[in-house]
Design a protein around this motif. Structure first.
Motif, PDB file in Angstrom:
ATOM      1  N   HIS A 355       0.842  -1.196   0.000  1.00 50.30           N
ATOM      2  CA  HIS A 355       0.000   0.000   0.000  1.00 50.30           C
ATOM      3  C   HIS A 355       0.875   1.243   0.000  1.00 50.30           C
ATOM      4  O   HIS A 355       1.998   1.226   0.492  1.00 50.30           O
ATOM      5  CB  HIS A 355      -0.918  -0.028   1.222  1.00 50.30           C
ATOM      6  CG  HIS A 355      -1.810  -1.232   1.232  1.00 50.30           C
ATOM      7  ND1 HIS A 355      -3.109  -1.189   0.829  1.00 50.30           N
ATOM      8  CD2 HIS A 355      -1.560  -2.530   1.551  1.00 50.30           C
ATOM      9  CE1 HIS A 355      -3.635  -2.407   0.916  1.00 50.30           C
ATOM     10  NE2 HIS A 355      -2.710  -3.239   1.354  1.00 50.30           N
ATOM     11  N   GLU A 425      -5.814  -4.014  -4.564  1.00 49.48           N
ATOM     12  CA  GLU A 425      -6.374  -4.998  -3.641  1.00 49.48           C
ATOM     13  C   GLU A 425      -7.867  -4.730  -3.643  1.00 49.48           C
ATOM     14  O   GLU A 425      -8.349  -3.810  -2.975  1.00 49.48           O
ATOM     15  CB  GLU A 425      -5.799  -4.865  -2.228  1.00 49.48           C
ATOM     16  CG  GLU A 425      -6.410  -5.895  -1.267  1.00 49.48           C
ATOM     17  CD  GLU A 425      -5.843  -5.852   0.156  1.00 49.48           C
ATOM     18  OE1 GLU A 425      -5.044  -4.938   0.459  1.00 49.48           O
ATOM     19  OE2 GLU A 425      -6.217  -6.724   0.943  1.00 49.48           O
ATOM     20  N   ASP A 541       2.390  -7.252   2.084  1.00 48.16           N
ATOM     21  CA  ASP A 541       1.280  -6.372   2.468  1.00 48.16           C
ATOM     22  C   ASP A 541       1.851  -5.136   3.183  1.00 48.16           C
ATOM     23  O   ASP A 541       1.296  -4.657   4.166  1.00 48.16           O
ATOM     24  CB  ASP A 541       0.311  -7.136   3.381  1.00 48.16           C
ATOM     25  CG  ASP A 541      -1.041  -6.446   3.530  1.00 48.16           C
ATOM     26  OD1 ASP A 541      -1.240  -5.360   2.949  1.00 48.16           O
ATOM     27  OD2 ASP A 541      -1.893  -6.993   4.250  1.00 48.16           O
TER      28      ASP A 541
HETATM   29 ZN    ZN Z   1      -3.360  -5.149   1.704  1.00 44.84          ZN
END
Ligand code: ZN
Ligand code: DGT
Ligand code: CA
Ligand code: CA
Length: 588
Positions: A355, A425, A541
């Motif tokens: 992200h 995502e 992530d």
């Molecule tokens: Zn994620």
């Protein structure tokens, strides 16, 4: 009754007696007996049944032998039952409070009726404790601090927290010149996602000096027990650390023994027995030899024990990676000489889940690129959240398309040396639809689909949503497929075998999310995916550049599932991944 169970009962008896203020020599006899029984490869139950004299065993005296007979024959100890009539079970929790010994705990129980940690906290806060004989305002404050430590003592620690403590301990102990060798065994070495306590093995020129060094580690809040070869301490965060001193000829044997798992070790000892050998924490011995009878590696009949590999070799096995020691596939593989070359961090070529500031990340795309290149990666996918995740500023189609234009521009400046993938995502909505229009998703390089909402739905509903996402032509992978948060939230209801089967059918990938808060899929599911031929993507992530460091936790979990490089899709180049998704076998 197994040896471990017998040892547990003896230790429990010692704890109850300690609370009653029993003679310390008696307590020590029970505890030493328990330790000897735990360490023994011979079953106490069988020995009792064949009328063997247990007092001939090292560390077992008359009283312990008597208790063993009673336990084996009746399944319980009369004395424990009597003591439990007088002492509520929660009282023993009081003994875990630093600075609270059995004598003082008994006074609190007798005079104030304090039976558990909550009652002790209340009594301290109400300043009732300071009035007791032998207590003061200072003790009261110490106890209050200690209660918090004890209250945490039952928790299991996440691997990253344990990892930090291991680093700090290693550094602190290395400063002691008497230290020759130091290994962390137990579940930590097996790479489990959570760790109950840390088990340290030490070889030293001066064992007492190393024990002193550990006792002097700043976060140590309490010395739980100290003997000639063992020191147990509790840190101020509640974490327990057990240090054992081991001799050079036993070091490998002890490392093997204390790494476990218990089930893995039971099988190893069984195999040893078939070869007329005995394996325990002191070494590998020929059955019936002087060395075996005395557990002494210096006597005749000692076979091996210096290195772990020697222990396995003594029973005709190759060394088995600790990550595989859960009694699953490891012996079958070892017997066929087919132990896998497990996936390594250095095999990973790209990260496909992260992200940026566009949603809930802390860094820009360029900052993520720089950090990824520093770590030697060849490509990354920018997978910010989709619009449904409004608390995390999820991207609308318009914002996403603008981000992709920016990525096109950045890729042009990178000159093919590094690739940023246009990704997302994308939430799988409560009703099963995707959170972004199909024509947008179709333009992405890589799409991860996740469930973040509607996690209380039934097993049928959630499973159907995920199966639906797997069928979507633009979806590449399902991320954190069970949604669990370690120590915080269990998995949502989902039929993972069905998800794996569906992924195999539709040529889709499942994520092993490397965040130590998730580690989702877990090792058993990863193993299941391997058996079904479904590739795993290990991704961090990351919500900031530091997140890339979590890769190793994901790799470790994959190792526990028995994965090699070929099972993990992001060990391939990006064109290689595309080829796999297209069903083109010719590309690597
Ligand atoms: Zn994620
Ligand atoms: P944990 O600490 O709960 O995360 O799990 P482990 O596996 O580290 O377990 P721990 O700390 O109780 O003991 C470390 C290893 O020592 C364990 O994996 C196997 C061995 N071990 C401990 N207690 C026993 C026992 O009663 N019997 C046998 N056979 N092995 C034991
Ligand atoms: Ca442990
Ligand atoms: Ca332990």
């Amino acid at each position: 009754m197994e040896n471990g169970k017998i040892a547990d009962r003896l230790e429990h008896l010692a704890a109850l007696l300690e609370f009653q203020g029993a003679n310390p020599f008696r307590l020590r006899a029970y505890r030493q007996g328990a330790e000897a029984i735990r360490a023994s490869a011979t079953a106490v139950a069988a020995a009792v049944e064949s009328g063997e004299d247990l007092t001939a065993w090292a560390g077992i005296g008359d009283s312990v032998a008597e208790k063993c007979r009673e336990l084996v024959q009746t399944g319980q100890l009369q004395q424990i039952q009597e003591l439990e009539q007088q002492i509520p079970p929660t009282v023993l929790d009081l003994l875990r409070v630093p600075n609270l010994g059995p004598k003082k705990a008994a006074v609190l129980f007798r005079d104030l009726g304090i039976e558990n940690l909550d009652q002790l906290r209340e009594a301290c806060q109400a300043q009732k404790v300071r009035g007791l004989k032998g207590f003061g305002a200072k003790t009261e404050a110490l106890l209050l601090a200690g209660i918090e430590i004890a209250a945490q003592a039952n928790l299991r620690w996440r691997i990253n927290d344990a990892d930090q403590m291991v680093h700090a301990l290693r550094e602190h102990l290395s400063a002691c010149s008497a230290l020759q060798r130091l290994e962390f065994a137990g579940s930590f070495r097996r790479g489990k996602e959570t760790v109950g306590d840390l088990d340290l093995l030490v070889l030293a020129t001066d064992g007492a000096a190393v024990m002193d060094q550990l006792a002097g580690f700043a976060p140590v809040a309490q010395v739980i027990a100290r003997g000639g070869t063992k020191l147990s301490v509790r840190l101020d965060n509640g974490f327990q650390v057990d240090l054992r001193l081991v001799g050079p000829k036993s070091f490998g044997a002890a490392l093997q023994y204390f790494t476990g798992s218990q089930q893995h070790n039971v099988e190893l000892r069984h195999r040893a027995k078939q070869r007329d050998l005995k394996i325990n924490e002191w070494g590998v011995f020929r059955l019936g030899s002087p060395a075996e009878l005395a557990n002494d590696p210096d006597l005749d009949g000692w076979v091996a024990g210096r290195e772990e590999a020697d222990v396995y070799a003594a029973v005709g096995l190759p060394w088995i990676d600790p990550r595989l020691r859960e009694l699953r596939d490891e012996y079958a593989w070892a017997d066929r000489d087919a132990l896998p070359r497990l996936i390594q961090v250095s095999d990973i070529r790209g990260d496909l889940h992260m992200h940026t500031v566009a949603s809930d990340g802390e860094n820009t795309i360029l900052e993520m690129v720089a950090a990824a290149r520093e770590r030697g990666l060849d490509y990354i996918a920018i997978t910010d959240h989709s619009q449904r995740v409004s608390v995390a500023a999820g991207l609308t189609p318009e914002r996403l398309l603008r981000q992709w234009e920016e990525i096109d521009r950045l890729n042009a400046t990178l000159g093919g040396e590094f690739r940023i993938l246009k990704s997302i995502e994308c939430d799988i909505l409560e009703d099963g639809r995707m959170d972004l229009p199909d024509d947008v998703l179709a333009r992405a390089d890589w799409v991860m689909a996740s469930v973040h909402f509607g996690i209380k739905q039934s097993r049928e509903q959630i499973t159907a949503r995920i199966l639906g996402a797997i069928e979507h032509p633009s979806v590449s992978a399902i991320s954190h497929p069970t949604g669990r948060l370690i120590n915080r939230r269990p998995a949502y209801e989902v039929d993972i075998p069905a998800v794996i089967e569906h992924a195999a059918k539709h040529r889709k990938i499942l994520e092993l999310n490397a965040s130590p808060k998730r580690l989702d899929l877990d090792d058993l599911h990863v193993r299941m995916a391997r058996l079904a031929g479904v590739p795993i993507v290990i991704s961090t992530d990351s919500h900031a550049v530091g997140g890339f460091d979590n890769l190793r936790f994901g790799v470790q979990q994959a190792q526990r599932g028995g994965l090699s490089r070929e099972h993990v899709i992001n060990t391939r180049s990006w064109p290689g991944i595309q080829a796999w998704l297209r069903g083109d076998a010719s590309q690597d």
